[in-house]
Design a protein around this motif. Structure first.
Motif, mmCIF file in Angstrom:
data_model
loop_
_atom_site.group_PDB
_atom_site.id
_atom_site.type_symbol
_atom_site.label_atom_id
_atom_site.label_comp_id
_atom_site.label_asym_id
_atom_site.label_seq_id
_atom_site.Cartn_x
_atom_site.Cartn_y
_atom_site.Cartn_z
ATOM 1 N N VAL A 31 66.823 61.674 -6.725
ATOM 2 C CA VAL A 31 66.389 61.602 -5.474
ATOM 3 C C VAL A 31 67.160 61.421 -4.432
ATOM 4 O O VAL A 31 68.042 60.165 -4.568
ATOM 5 C CB VAL A 31 65.061 60.795 -5.464
ATOM 6 C CG1 VAL A 31 64.564 60.627 -3.951
ATOM 7 C CG2 VAL A 31 63.903 61.277 -6.398
ATOM 8 N N LYS A 79 63.301 61.103 0.868
ATOM 9 C CA LYS A 79 62.088 61.151 0.588
ATOM 10 C C LYS A 79 61.184 60.909 1.971
ATOM 11 O O LYS A 79 61.725 60.342 2.735
ATOM 12 C CB LYS A 79 61.401 60.079 -0.295
ATOM 13 C CG LYS A 79 61.232 58.672 -0.157
ATOM 14 C CD LYS A 79 60.187 58.114 -0.995
ATOM 15 C CE LYS A 79 59.973 56.541 -0.282
ATOM 16 N NZ LYS A 79 58.683 55.908 -1.167
ATOM 17 N N CYS A 105 60.090 64.842 -1.681
ATOM 18 C CA CYS A 105 61.499 64.356 -2.208
ATOM 19 C C CYS A 105 62.585 65.454 -1.971
ATOM 20 O O CYS A 105 62.146 66.673 -2.377
ATOM 21 C CB CYS A 105 61.307 63.853 -3.491
ATOM 22 S SG CYS A 105 60.412 62.268 -3.688
#
Length: 552
Positions: free
Chosen positions: A85, A88, A93
């Motif tokens: 990730v 976000k 995300c």
């Protein structure tokens, strides 16, 4: 003349592999018994948009997911890390690849959420199949504060090296394959309007360098290499090789692409060539051009998106294909998601005479419905053609299973009667006029995400199938756990395979054992090791996959 192979040496080598696998299993089991972690639950999301190495995943809510977390993908019950990730928002995300596993639009992605830290009330809206949320893409991709220059430099990339070895009792059949990949997104270089995106791989087998010397494109694959210029905030131009997400079915395009957005509408023009179908190199004789237009609109509690594309492909001066591509997705009702795509042929050659009759050659329909918090259903109808993969490592059982699951009618139901317990049933049927009998599949899965004492996830699966030429069963057990939360992930899996070939009255029985270790050495360095052993009556096969990735 080659020297004769010492059979004792081969036997000793195989025994060493066996002992190594056993030792790793024992170490993992010891680790399971002495280490612990907080309760974890898997939260589902889906890939909605892919551009270069940037993958956008939509969740019902991203509470508990943080920058730097790992996202996973399941492959026949096996949970493998795939994305890291980067940014976000409340429901989406943006992630970059962790390894050489690739994902496609509509793939299901999983995030591990600490249940002890989650709020009791969560938004239960589910993600529609195939949604492309443009406003969310802009938020994630630019990742800048309001008022800042949108043309802000952001350079990210990854360099990875992999070794895939297939080991056989007959050493002459052993193979070792090396693969190097370089991917980079250099967005708005020096805060300018110029960006570069790339994804290039080089793969070859050891002792088969002559294949590379014969044709460099037997090893070199340029999947993406394009220069982008932002005319303004809503207008962009690309030159080079690129897959356009608005017309992803067309595949990679070598040439010019223009995209324009205004209000809730977007449009684009494309002109170039297709990669060579034999080695994915440049082929000036495969000219193609097209245009697309679309509309997307978000409103409270839902959205609707539609697009229409026209494309013509040629083989030198002759028309190879002329078709329309239509796509629509919406969530007009809460918890109900609809998606459809189709291809309509506009050109046909009959007895050497071209005609312009309309012919539907591809149709995909899907519907997802969340009935209650613990019950959701999904159905689809698929007549699309099978996808060709240039570089995919799969064992025989996985290849058979994937072919059986492609096309036809499918239905899935997910149940979660208790906090850590979930069930899934997936059934499908496919029939082709050329097949002697229908292809039928049934996949059953049960997962307990917080196994007592071990604090691990336990999964059991059963895959039952009937194809044109075989009856098969695959049963599996999987145990997975973060040995060091956020750092070291481990997995043990066993599968029993039984195939009966109806035309030859023969059968195949395999025992497949697999060990997977994934270690995040640092924020930029990642290592994974996968060992798989396939035991048959006549021979034992071993596969070792090592990967190291450097992010910059």
């Amino acid at each position: 003349m080659e020297e004769p192979i010492d059979m004792d040496l081969k036997s000793k080598f195989i025994m060493k592999i066996d002992r190594f696998c056993l030792l790793v299993c024992l170490l993992l089991l010891i680790s399971y018994s002495v280490s612990g972690q907080t309760g974890l639950s898997l939260v589902e999301g889906q890939v909605t948009y892919i551009t270069g190495e940037s993958i956008y995943v939509k969740f019902s809510k991203t509470d508990g997911i943080e920058k730097g977390d790992t996202l996973f993908i399941k492959n026949q019950g096996l949970l493998k890390p795939v994305l890291l990730v980067q940014h976000k928002s409340s429901v989406s995300c943006l992630g970059h690849y962790l390894n050489d596993i690739t994902v496609r639009i509509n793939d299901t992605i999983y995030a591990k959420i600490d249940l002890d830290l989650q709020p009791h009330v969560m938004d239960e809206n589910i993600l529609p199949e195939g949604e492309v949320d443009l406003s969310q893409q802009t938020l994630l991709k630019e990742a800048v504060e309001p008022g800042k220059n949108i043309f802000t430099e952001n350079i990210q990339g990854r360099l990875s090296a992999s070794l895939y070895s297939g080991l056989n009792q007959n050493s002459e059949l052993n193979s070792h394959r090396l693969r190097y990949t370089l991917s980079m997104d250099a967005m708005n270089i020096s805060d300018s309007r110029i960006s570069v995106e790339s994804y290039i791989s080089f793969s070859h087998k050891i002792k088969e360098w002559d294949v590379v010397q014969e044709n460099i494109f037997n090893a070199l694959k340029v999947y993406n290499l394009a220069l982008r210029y932002d005319l303004n905030e809503g207008s962009k131009v690309w030159i080079g090789r690129r897959i356009n997400p608005k017309i992803a079915n067309v595949g990679a395009i070598d040439g010019l692409q223009y995209h324009q957005t205004f209000n809730h509408f977007y449009t684009g023009l494309v002109a170039g060539t297709r990669p060579d179908y034999r080695d994915y190199s440049f082929n000036a004789g495969l000219f193609e051009y097209g245009a697309y237009i679309g509309h997307d609109h978000k409103f409270n509690g839902g959205f609707a998106q539609s697009s229409l594309a026209f494309f013509e492909q040629r083989n030198h001066s002759k028309i190879d294909r002329r078709f329309l591509y239509i796509q629509h997705s919406n969530m007009l009702a809460k918890n109900l998601n609809l998606f459809s795509s189709s291809e309509i042929e506009l050109y046909k050659l009959e007895n050497g005479v071209p005609t312009n009759n309309l012919s539907l050659t591809s149709l995909y329909l899907s519907m997802g419905l969340k009935i209650t918090k613990g019950i959701s259903v999904f159905g689809s109808y698929d007549t699309r053609k099978n996808v060709i993969y240039y570089e995919t490592f799969k064992n025989y059982a996985d290849q058979i299973l994937e072919q059986a699951y492609r096309q036809g009618l499918r239905f899935r139901i997910n149940l979660r009667p208790f906090k850590y317990l979930s069930f899934s049933a997936n059934a499908g049927s496919r029939f082709s006029e050329t097949d002697a009998r229908k292809t039928k599949t049934l996949n059953l899965s049960a997962t307990y995400s917080r196994l007592p004492l071990l604090n691990a996830s336990f999964n059991i699966t059963a895959n039952l199938m009937q194809t044109n030429y075989l009856d098969g069963n695959i049963f599996g057990l999987r145990l997975s756990k973060d040995l060091i939360p956020g750092k070291l992930y481990s997995m043990l899996q066993y599968r029993y395979v039984h195939f009966n070939y109806i035309n030859t009255n023969t059968e195949l029985i395999e025992h497949i054992a697999e060990i997977d270790l994934s270690y995040q050495l640092s924020k930029s360095l990642y290592f994974s090791c996968n060992i798989e052993s396939t035991i048959e009556d006549v021979q034992n096969l071993y596969r070792v996959y090592l990967n190291i990735r450097l992010k910059f």
